[in-house]
Design a protein around this motif. Structure first.
Motif, PDB file in Angstrom:
ATOM      1  N   ILE A  30      -0.511   4.391   9.792  1.00  0.00           N
ATOM      2  CA  ILE A  30      -0.207   2.955   9.747  1.00  0.00           C
ATOM      3  C   ILE A  30       0.326   2.535  11.124  1.00  0.00           C
ATOM      4  O   ILE A  30       1.321   3.088  11.593  1.00  0.00           O
ATOM      5  CB  ILE A  30       0.873   2.665   8.678  1.00  0.00           C
ATOM      6  CG1 ILE A  30       0.436   3.160   7.294  1.00  0.00           C
ATOM      7  CG2 ILE A  30       1.237   1.176   8.669  1.00  0.00           C
ATOM      8  CD1 ILE A  30      -0.666   2.370   6.639  1.00  0.00           C
ATOM      9  N   TYR A  31      -0.355   1.561  11.740  1.00  0.00           N
ATOM     10  CA  TYR A  31       0.005   1.173  13.112  1.00  0.00           C
ATOM     11  C   TYR A  31       0.871  -0.089  13.165  1.00  0.00           C
ATOM     12  O   TYR A  31       1.448  -0.394  14.193  1.00  0.00           O
ATOM     13  CB  TYR A  31      -1.259   0.953  13.942  1.00  0.00           C
ATOM     14  CG  TYR A  31      -1.865   2.238  14.461  1.00  0.00           C
ATOM     15  CD1 TYR A  31      -1.581   2.688  15.749  1.00  0.00           C
ATOM     16  CD2 TYR A  31      -2.728   2.988  13.676  1.00  0.00           C
ATOM     17  CE1 TYR A  31      -2.153   3.861  16.243  1.00  0.00           C
ATOM     18  CE2 TYR A  31      -3.299   4.161  14.151  1.00  0.00           C
ATOM     19  CZ  TYR A  31      -3.008   4.597  15.434  1.00  0.00           C
ATOM     20  OH  TYR A  31      -3.564   5.749  15.922  1.00  0.00           O
ATOM     21  N   SER A  32       0.926  -0.826  12.068  1.00  0.00           N
ATOM     22  CA  SER A  32       1.644  -2.101  12.106  1.00  0.00           C
ATOM     23  C   SER A  32       3.110  -1.891  12.485  1.00  0.00           C
ATOM     24  O   SER A  32       3.754  -0.972  11.991  1.00  0.00           O
ATOM     25  CB  SER A  32       1.555  -2.757  10.724  1.00  0.00           C
ATOM     26  OG  SER A  32       2.352  -3.919  10.706  1.00  0.00           O
ATOM     27  N   LYS A  33       3.597  -2.741  13.404  1.00  0.00           N
ATOM     28  CA  LYS A  33       5.014  -2.629  13.785  1.00  0.00           C
ATOM     29  C   LYS A  33       5.906  -3.233  12.699  1.00  0.00           C
ATOM     30  O   LYS A  33       7.083  -2.925  12.613  1.00  0.00           O
ATOM     31  CB  LYS A  33       5.243  -3.302  15.133  1.00  0.00           C
ATOM     32  CG  LYS A  33       4.705  -2.441  16.270  1.00  0.00           C
ATOM     33  CD  LYS A  33       4.672  -3.193  17.599  1.00  0.00           C
ATOM     34  CE  LYS A  33       3.690  -2.535  18.560  1.00  0.00           C
ATOM     35  NZ  LYS A  33       2.291  -3.015  18.352  1.00  0.00           N
ATOM     36  N   ASP A  34       5.341  -4.103  11.905  1.00  0.00           N
ATOM     37  CA  ASP A  34       6.123  -4.735  10.833  1.00  0.00           C
ATOM     38  C   ASP A  34       5.325  -4.674   9.531  1.00  0.00           C
ATOM     39  O   ASP A  34       4.760  -5.679   9.085  1.00  0.00           O
ATOM     40  CB  ASP A  34       6.418  -6.202  11.218  1.00  0.00           C
ATOM     41  CG  ASP A  34       7.198  -6.904  10.117  1.00  0.00           C
ATOM     42  OD1 ASP A  34       7.817  -6.212   9.265  1.00  0.00           O
ATOM     43  OD2 ASP A  34       7.190  -8.148  10.102  1.00  0.00           O
ATOM     44  N   PRO A  35       5.252  -3.480   8.942  1.00  0.00           N
ATOM     45  CA  PRO A  35       4.396  -3.314   7.755  1.00  0.00           C
ATOM     46  C   PRO A  35       4.812  -4.220   6.610  1.00  0.00           C
ATOM     47  O   PRO A  35       4.002  -4.577   5.753  1.00  0.00           O
ATOM     48  CB  PRO A  35       4.588  -1.844   7.372  1.00  0.00           C
ATOM     49  CG  PRO A  35       5.297  -1.177   8.498  1.00  0.00           C
ATOM     50  CD  PRO A  35       6.004  -2.250   9.267  1.00  0.00           C
ATOM     51  N   ALA A  36       6.060  -4.620   6.575  1.00  0.00           N
ATOM     52  CA  ALA A  36       6.543  -5.462   5.480  1.00  0.00           C
ATOM     53  C   ALA A  36       5.960  -6.873   5.538  1.00  0.00           C
ATOM     54  O   ALA A  36       6.060  -7.641   4.575  1.00  0.00           O
ATOM     55  CB  ALA A  36       8.068  -5.522   5.494  1.00  0.00           C
ATOM     56  N   ALA A  37       5.310  -7.213   6.661  1.00  0.00           N
ATOM     57  CA  ALA A  37       4.774  -8.567   6.815  1.00  0.00           C
ATOM     58  C   ALA A  37       3.603  -8.848   5.865  1.00  0.00           C
ATOM     59  O   ALA A  37       3.220  -9.993   5.670  1.00  0.00           O
ATOM     60  CB  ALA A  37       4.337  -8.779   8.267  1.00  0.00           C
ATOM     61  N   GLY A  38       3.026  -7.828   5.265  1.00  0.00           N
ATOM     62  CA  GLY A  38       1.904  -8.031   4.353  1.00  0.00           C
ATOM     63  C   GLY A  38       0.596  -8.173   5.103  1.00  0.00           C
ATOM     64  O   GLY A  38       0.576  -8.049   6.315  1.00  0.00           O
ATOM     65  N   PRO A  39      -0.514  -8.388   4.401  1.00  0.00           N
ATOM     66  CA  PRO A  39      -0.617  -8.645   2.956  1.00  0.00           C
ATOM     67  C   PRO A  39      -0.372  -7.422   2.058  1.00  0.00           C
ATOM     68  O   PRO A  39      -0.018  -7.612   0.896  1.00  0.00           O
ATOM     69  CB  PRO A  39      -2.061  -9.138   2.785  1.00  0.00           C
ATOM     70  CG  PRO A  39      -2.795  -8.683   3.992  1.00  0.00           C
ATOM     71  CD  PRO A  39      -1.810  -8.521   5.085  1.00  0.00           C
ATOM     72  N   LEU A  40      -0.512  -6.196   2.532  1.00  0.00           N
ATOM     73  CA  LEU A  40      -0.237  -5.046   1.671  1.00  0.00           C
ATOM     74  C   LEU A  40       1.265  -4.923   1.457  1.00  0.00           C
ATOM     75  O   LEU A  40       2.052  -5.110   2.385  1.00  0.00           O
ATOM     76  CB  LEU A  40      -0.767  -3.754   2.311  1.00  0.00           C
ATOM     77  CG  LEU A  40      -2.276  -3.648   2.524  1.00  0.00           C
ATOM     78  CD1 LEU A  40      -2.614  -2.319   3.197  1.00  0.00           C
ATOM     79  CD2 LEU A  40      -3.033  -3.795   1.213  1.00  0.00           C
TER      80      LEU A  40
END
Lengths: 296, 296
Positions: A30-40
């Motif tokens: 997972i590369y997102s720096k802010d995974p909590a941002a969604g949509p997942l």
């Protein structure tokens, strides 16, 4: 051939030794720096991190599926006698197995590849803008659908296309109901954390054969047995219009299909714009644009 | 060739016309005059009557399975270089696919074929004493196990062996765990009520090829599609030591197996002593004794 400098930089060497090897993954999942941002949500992110895939049942409506299936049939009919390089036929007949580059050559599938609900998820996982590395439709016909042997897509894209890191994913959209018995996609969950370095050397212009039947870049039986003993096999079933996203390095394959029920699907590979292709790590000429896009 | 008298008496003509046909079954499914006598109860009898099969999970204990599996391995090793006619190899390699007549050539499997718990059930269904028409072990290896295309066993036994009526059943004993993904047995429940008359004529000595790859006596795609639309497909999974009994005319097959998990089994065909073989309905020479027993 690669020179020594290139070889040192190759984090995932494959088809260079005469023995197989299991290497640890050296890239995030997972590369997102802010995974909590969604949509997942967090649960989905954790599932993908651990298992290397996510299944969304009925992601597309019945009406959307109908339209996609009409286009599938149109392309089947239109390409019966085609000599286009994008049209790949079964190893033992003239029957169409796949058509490549449909995100360019079909308006319907081009729009599908840009579907925001889909690409927002892809961007969240890969943590950047993305582009289509490869697209195709697979006609897995009833009665005679052949198996796809186990493989990591990344192994091929790395060796033959020069994809440097594991920062891409595959998206398979089912256009037919998938049952246990009509050759559904099988995954080894968790296998994306290992890179199976394959035996052998790639012949020149290998892709002309490998799209019909893979003979190089094939993982060895001992490594596969180890992975399956540790992680098992998930076989993905669900109604038409379901979507599977899976990590570029997840080991997957499918059995043959003797049932009357076809199992066609659309397949998009999204690559991060931060992960653009370099020279193939095989040291050979890159595969053509319709298989591995170098334009973004 | 059969003369006209023979042809008139052939209730289930197949491989005589250049078009396929679906005929109704003309024989009972359950022959017992007193089905309530057991060992199968009314629910099991009704299930078999309707669906054409019965699955008994863990019919044999783990210890019994271990012994049967040891014998499987012993025969595998002993027959590696064998030229015995009973040893059938894969179409594209020297790998052993099946070994026939194991109820004669292996003491372990001979005893298994006479197992009272098993034969009492078989006699209840067929309503008479029984004998072994055919026996074999199938080695469905991991990674490269090939598919068995759809077929009714009775079609072949009738045309090539001269089995007159539908009064026989197959018994498959699994020696490995069967999952959805390692090419388990697929059945079309209810298909035993129809006889698919197949297209084409049987070449002489057809069995030498057909045991490796079937090309004649193959049901047509339209008939299969109709049967599956009406009845669906059951794919049979369960732990090693499970037993499947299925009617001689039930349409069945299996997909390939690319998983590391093998799927070997033992296979006995029990025929009623009231249903002994006559001249093959093809009008050709009968197949040899190791495939179709004429001794009782």
């Amino acid at each position: 051939m690669s020179n020594i400098k290139d070889r040192v930089m190759d984090l995932y060497p494959s088809r260079v030794n005469d023995y197989p090897e299991i290497l640890k993954r050296k890239d995030p999942v997972i590369y997102s720096k802010d995974p909590a941002a969604g949509p997942l949500d967090a649960e989905q992110i954790n599932f993908y991190q651990k298992n290397g895939y996510l299944l969304f049942e009925r992601f597309f409506s019945e009406e959307e599926v109908r339209e996609l299936r009409n286009e599938l049939k149109r392309l089947w009919d239109a390409n019966q006698d085609s000599d286009a390089k994008e049209v790949i036929r079964e190893p033992e007949s003239r029957e169409i197995r796949s058509i490549f580059a449909v995100h360019r050559n079909s308006e319907t599938y081009k729009q599908l590849s840009q579907n925001r609900r889909l690409t927002d998820i892809v961007k969240q996982i890969l943590g950047s803008d993305v582009y289509i590395h490869q697209s195709r439709i697979n006609y897995k016909k009833g009665f005679s659908g052949k198996e796809f042997y186990w493989h990591s897509d990344f192994e091929t894209w790395h060796v033959e296309d020069g994809m440097p890191r594991m920062r891409a994913l595959s998206c398979s959209i089912t256009l037919e109901d998938n049952y246990h018995f009509n050759g559904p996609l099988m995954l080894i969950p968790g296998s994306h954390q290992y890179f199976i370095s394959c035996v052998g050397k790639t012949p020149e212009n290998h892709y002309q054969q490998s799209l019909r039947r893979q003979e190089y870049g094939v993982p060895d039986q001992d490594s596969l047995t180890l992975l399956v003993k540790k992680h098992g096999i998930d076989s993905l079933t669900g109604p038409a219009g379901s979507v599977v996203l899976f990590d570029c390095n997840l080991m997957h394959g499918s059995n043959s299909n003797i049932t009357p029920l076809p199992r066609s699907n659309v397949f998009f590979v999204y690559n991060s714009v931060e992960n653009k292709l370099v020279e193939p790590f095989s040291g050979q000429a890159p595969r053509p644009e319709f298989i591995a896009s170098r334009e973004q």
